[in-house]
Design an enzyme around this catalytic site. Structure first.
Site, PDB file in Angstrom:
ATOM      1  N   ASP A  21      -1.663  -1.140  -3.289  1.00 43.65           N
ATOM      2  CA  ASP A  21      -1.683  -2.041  -2.162  1.00 43.65           C
ATOM      3  C   ASP A  21      -0.978  -3.632  -2.097  1.00 43.65           C
ATOM      4  O   ASP A  21      -1.751  -4.429  -1.184  1.00 43.65           O
ATOM      5  CB  ASP A  21      -2.848  -1.643  -1.320  1.00 43.65           C
ATOM      6  N   LYS A 107      -0.696   6.114   1.430  1.00 48.67           N
ATOM      7  CA  LYS A 107      -1.691   6.717   1.997  1.00 48.67           C
ATOM      8  C   LYS A 107      -2.396   6.576   3.253  1.00 48.67           C
ATOM      9  O   LYS A 107      -1.809   5.432   4.016  1.00 48.67           O
ATOM     10  CB  LYS A 107      -2.933   6.407   0.788  1.00 48.67           C
ATOM     11  N   CYS A 146      -9.555  -0.865  -2.283  1.00 45.95           N
ATOM     12  CA  CYS A 146      -8.646   0.106  -2.794  1.00 45.95           C
ATOM     13  C   CYS A 146      -8.561   0.170  -4.109  1.00 45.95           C
ATOM     14  O   CYS A 146      -8.422   1.208  -4.669  1.00 45.95           O
ATOM     15  CB  CYS A 146      -7.386  -0.145  -2.061  1.00 45.95           C
TER      16      CYS A 146
END
Length: 199
Positions: A21, A107, A146
């Site tokens: 991310d 995602k 994450c």
């Protein structure tokens, strides 16, 4: 590659790099900015060059939310809107030197379900298996959400996991960063830095 199967720099066939991310909305100026998030990019670029130079697979996860995602404040979630699919905030920063053959893993792509881990409802594990990956090197944003959840799932899939200590940042740099790294180690991950791979 030498006789014991290890490449120069400590890497081996079966190793893979996962960036978690590293997106504009998580960088300074973004809608869910992580303090000092941009500082990991030069370090991640060194890892990218190293893995790419050895022909090892590289994966980059990204939040790819619909505009009405359940994690957003307007839907009763904890976060401001961020990383909405196909917007500049969801893009990888221009300064991140992703090789053209990087596997992009999207995602949290449906309105009703959140996903902190790169493994949740994605093709990541299948792609890792098809590339014969056994050891995963994981860095990115953010440590306590994450990155931690991606590390946790990777360990549950029985990969050997190295957390890139010098290329992970947290939303709360004062406490959550160290706590997240401690939790990764408790779960079975190994902390490593770029110098160790180049030794």
């Amino acid at each position: 590659m030498n006789n014991d199967g290890f490449m120069k720099g400590g890497l081996a066939a079966g190793d893979a790099l996962i960036l978690v991310d590293v997106q504009n909305d998580f960088l300074p100026g973004g809608s869910l900015a992580v303090p000092n998030g941009d500082e990991v990019i030069p370090v991640l670029n060194r890892y990218l060059a190293l893995f790419h130079g050895h022909g090892l697979p590289i994966f980059a996860t990204r939040d790819w939310h619909p505009p009405d995602h359940c994690s957003f404040l307007q839907q009763g979630g904890p976060w401001p809107p961020h990383c909405i699919a196909s917007t500049p905030g969801a893009a990888f920063p221009a300064s991140l030197e992703l090789p053209p053959d990087t596997h992009i893993i999207s995602k949290a792509v449906t309105p009703e379900k959140d996903a902190y881990s790169g493994f949740t409802d994605t093709e990541l594990n299948a792609l890792l298996q098809s590339s014969d990956a056994r050891r995963l090197f994981i860095g990115g944003i953010s440590a306590e959400y994450c990155v931690l959840n991606t590390v946790k799932d990777a360990l549950q899939y029985h990969y050997t996991v190295f957390a890139l200590n010098d290329a992970i940042c947290a939303m709360d740099i004062n406490s959550n960063h160290s706590h997240a790294l401690e939790e990764m180690v408790r779960l079975g991950a190994i902390l490593i830095c770029f110098k160790a791979l180049r030794a």
